[in-house]
Design an enzyme around this catalytic site. Structure first.
Site, short mmCIF file in Angstrom:
data_model
loop_
_atom_site.label_atom_id
_atom_site.label_comp_id
_atom_site.label_asym_id
_atom_site.label_seq_id
_atom_site.Cartn_x
_atom_site.Cartn_y
_atom_site.Cartn_z
N LYS A 125 0.89 -1.17 0.00
CA LYS A 125 0.00 0.00 0.00
C LYS A 125 0.92 1.22 0.00
O LYS A 125 1.34 1.71 1.04
CB LYS A 125 -0.88 -0.03 1.25
CG LYS A 125 -2.20 0.72 1.15
CD LYS A 125 -2.11 2.19 0.79
CE LYS A 125 -1.61 3.10 1.87
NZ LYS A 125 -1.32 4.48 1.40
N GLU A 149 -0.22 7.45 -1.52
CA GLU A 149 -1.15 7.87 -2.59
C GLU A 149 -0.66 9.14 -3.27
O GLU A 149 -1.25 9.59 -4.24
CB GLU A 149 -2.56 8.04 -2.03
CG GLU A 149 -2.76 9.13 -0.97
CD GLU A 149 -2.38 8.69 0.46
OE1 GLU A 149 -1.43 7.90 0.62
OE2 GLU A 149 -3.03 9.18 1.40
N SER A 168 5.18 8.83 9.12
CA SER A 168 5.31 9.75 10.26
C SER A 168 5.02 9.02 11.58
O SER A 168 4.36 7.98 11.58
CB SER A 168 4.38 10.94 10.07
OG SER A 168 3.07 10.49 9.82
N CYS A 225 14.13 11.08 5.77
CA CYS A 225 14.14 10.80 7.21
C CYS A 225 15.58 10.76 7.71
O CYS A 225 15.82 10.77 8.91
CB CYS A 225 13.46 9.49 7.50
SG CYS A 225 14.38 8.09 6.90
#
Ligand code: NAD
Length: 501
Positions: free
Chosen positions: A171, A174, A224, A279
Site C-alpha cells: 500500500k 497515494e 510519520s 528521514c
C-alpha cells in the site's frame, strides 16, 4: 486525465473513490489514483492465499532467480523509473536514480536468500537426539510506505518478504503511486507468480482494512510517527507482527577540530537534498563552541545562498520542489513558528518563485541560528529545506541534544578526533550514527532502524533483521530410536521434564 489503478491479480474493479496526484514542478493535478477499501483488500488477500503455499514451497534458489531477473529489469528501466518518480515526487532525477538504486541493493541482498535462510542444527543434543531450526514465512505480509522514497522503501519490504516465501500486499503513498505499480509489473515480468505481489492504493481506509484483516500476518510501515504508533499499537493488538518506522530530527555535531569546508559541503547536501524530505536528512547542526559556530555560520551563508533550486529535470539543480501545496504551507508555517519563538532567521526561503514555474511547490533554502531546545520548531520534524543551528558549549552538551530528543533515527559527528568519535558513537541515544558521514543510511546487508519515536517494534528493515521479520522460527527436536527393546526411555522417565543432563 490519467488514471493510476491498483495492480492486482485478476484486474482491479473500479474504485468508488480517487485522489489527486500532483505535478510538484508545475502545481497542477497530473493524474487520479484509485483509493481502495476493505472489499478490494479481501479480493487481493484471496488471490494471495491461493498463490502463497506454492511460492513458499518453491526452493529458495528459484525464488532468488526471480530477484536476479528483477534487478536486471529495473536496471534496464532505470531512466523511465527515475523520470516517473521525479514527476510525482519532485526530487531531481539523479536523486530519483539513487532512490531506485538503494532499493535495488536490498534486492541484491535477497539474491542470496538461500544462504540467509539456512537454519541451525545440533547433532546429538541428547542421547540419539538432534535439534534443528527452520525459518518459515509468515504467509501474507503487507507494507505501507511514505511518499519520500517511493522506490527504495517498497523494495526494502517486498524484497525480503517475497524472497522468504511470503505473498505481499503493498500500500504505497497515494501521493506518488506510479513507481510502486511499475515495480510490481517488473516483478511479474521477472517470473514472479500472480498473486505474490499486489499493489493496492488507498488512504486511512485501506490502512485500517490491512490492520483488521485476519489473514495478514505481518505489517511493515514507514511514515510519520503518529501514524507509525497507531499502526503498531492496533496491528499488534490484532496479533500481527509489526515494525513501524517514524519521523526524525537528525543532528550533525561539529567539533572544533572538524574540517569546516568538508562539513559545509556535507551539510548542504544532507540538509537541503531532496528539499529536506528525507528521514535521514540533517536538519539540525550543533557546532561545539562559539568560535566553531561563528566560523561555520560564515561559511554556510554563501554555500546556502549558492544553492540552485530547480525543476526535477534540471541537471544543475541541487534540489526540486516539495511534494504538494499542503506540505509547502506546513514547512513555511514552521519557519514562521521559528521566528515567533525567537530563533534568528539568517536566510529566509519563503516566497521563492521559480521563473516559468510560479505555481510549483518550491521553497528556497532557510537557515536559522540560535535555535534552542525548548522551541517547538526544534522539537518537531519540519521535513523541508530548513537548517537549524543549535549552539553547544561542550561535547557533553552536544551529545545530550540528540540523546534527549524525542526522535532517534540518525545522527552524525564531524571531527578529526578518533576518541571523541568513538565516545560519541557508543554513548549517543540514537539508532544510526555517522562519523564524518552526513547521511548514515546503513548498506543493504546491515539493517536500518531508529530508536525512540523514530521506530516502534524491535526488528529493523532489511539485512538479516528483514529476513527475521518476515519469517517464523520453527525448532524441531528429533529422535530416531533404533527399534531395539532398550532403545526407549525408562517408564518413569516419561513423567519427568526431559533434560540433557
Ligand atoms: P505519512 O505518515 O503521512 O504516510 C505514510 C503512509 O501512511 C502512507 O501510505 C499513507 O497513506 C498512510 N497514512 C497517512 N495518514 C494515515 C492515517 N491517519 N492512518 C493510517 N494511514 C495513514 O508519511 P509521509 O508524509 O508519506 O512520509 C513522510 C514521513 O515519513 C516523515 O515523517 C519521515 O520522517 C518519515 N519517514 C521515516 C523513515 C524511517 O525509516 N524512519 C523513512 C522515510 C520516511
Amino acid at each position: 486525465m490519467r488514471q493510476i489503478d491498483h495492480h492486482m491479480t485478476g484486474g482491479a474493479p473500479a474504485s468508488a473513490r480517487s485522489g489527486d496526484v500532483f505535478d510538484p514542478n508545475n502545481g497542477g493535478v497530473q493524474a487520479q489514483v484509485a483509493l481502495g477499501d476493505a472489499a478490494l483488500l479481501d479480493k487481493a488477500v484471496s488471490a494471495a492465499q491461493a498463490a502463497q503455499p506454492a511460492w513458499a514451497a518453491t526452493n529458495p534458489q528459484r525464488r532468488a532467480r526471480v530477484m536476479f531477473k528483477f534487478k536486471e529489469l529495473v536496471e534496464a528501466n532505470m531512466d523511465e523509473l527515475a523520470h516517473r518518480l521525479s514527476s510525482e515526487h519532485g526530487k531531481v532525477i539523479a536523486d530519483s536514480r539513487g532512490d531506485v538504486q538503494r532499493g535495488l541493493e536490498v534486492i541484491e541482498f535477497c539474491c542470496g536468500i538461500p544462504h540467509a535462510l539456512k537454519g541451525e542444527h545440533t547433532q546429538g543434543a541428547g542421547p540419539g537426539i538432534d535439534v534443528f531450526s527452520m525459518r518459515q514465512p509468515l504467509g501474507i505480509g503487507a507494507g505501507i510506505t511514505p511518499f519520500n522514497f517511493p522506490a527504495m522503501i517498497p523494495m526494502w519490504m517486498f524484497g525480503p518478504a517475497i524472497a522468504t516465501g511470503n505473498a505481499f500486499i503493498l500500500k504505497p503513498s497515494e501521493r506518488d503511486p506510479s513507481v510502486p505499480v511499475r515495480l510490481c509489473e517488473l516483478m511479474l515480468e521477472a517470473g514472479l507468480p500472480e498473486g505474490i505481489l499486489q499493489c493496492l492504493h488507498g488512504d486511512k481506509e485501506m490502512v485500517d482494512a490491512i490492520i483488521a484483516h485476519p489473514a495478514i500476518g505481518g505489517i511493515s510501515f514507514v511514515g510519520s510517527s503518529d501514524v507509525a504508533h497507531y499502526i503498531y499499537s492496533n496491528g499488534t493488538a490484532n496479533n500481527k507482527r509489526v515494525q513501524a518506522m517514524g519521523g526524525a530530527k537528525n543532528h550533525g555535531i561539529v567539533m572544533p577540530d572538524a574540517d569546516l569546508d568538508q562539513v559545509v559541503n556535507d551539510l548542504a547536501g544532507a540538509a537541503f537534498g531532496s528539499a529536506g524530505e528525507r528521514c535521514m536528512a540533517l536538519p539540525v547542526v550543533v557546532p561545539v563552541g562559539e568560535d566553531t559556530a561563528d566560523k561555520l555560520r560564515e561559511k554556510l551563508i554563501p554555500a546556502i545562498n549558492g544553492l540552485r533550486v530547480g525543476i526535477s529535470t534540471d541537471e544543475e539543480a541541487h534540489y526540486g520542489p516539495v511534494v504538494n501545496e499542503a506540505h509547502k504551507e506546513r514547512v513555511e508555517g514552521w519557519i514562521q513558528k521559528g521566528v515567533d519563538e525567537g530563533a534568528e532567521l539568517v536566510i529566509d526561503g519563503r516566497g521563492f518563485a521559480l521563473q516559468g514555474h510560479e505555481d510549483g511547490f518550491f521553497i528556497g533554502p532557510s537557515l536559522f541560528d540560535r535555535v534552542t531546545p525548548d522551541m517547538e520548531s526544534y522539537k518537531e520534524e519540519i521535513f523541508g529545506p530548513v537548517l537549524q543551528m543549535v549552539r553547544a558549549n561542550s561535547f557533553e552538551e552536544a551529545l545530550a541534544l540528540p540523546s534527549q530528543h524525542q526522535y532517534g533515527n540518525g545522527v552524525a559527528i564531524f571531527t578529526r578526533n578518533g576518541h571523541a568519535a568513538r565516545e560519541f558513537a557508543a554513548r549517543v541515544n540514537v539508532g544510526m550514527v555517522g562519523i564524518n558521514v552526513p547521511i548514515p543510511v546503513p548498506v543493504a546487508y546491515h539493517t536500518f532502524g531508529g530508536w525512540k519515536r523514530s521506530a516502534f517494534g524491535d526488528t529493523n528493515q532489511h539485512g538479516m533483521e528483514g529476513v527475521k521479520f518476515w519469517t517464523k522460527v520453527k525448532t524441531v527436536t528429533a529422535r530416531w530410536p533404533d527399534g531395539s527393546p532398550d532403545g526407549g526411555p525408562e517408564t518413569n522417565d516419561a513423567f519427568v521434564i526431559p533434560t540433557m543432563g
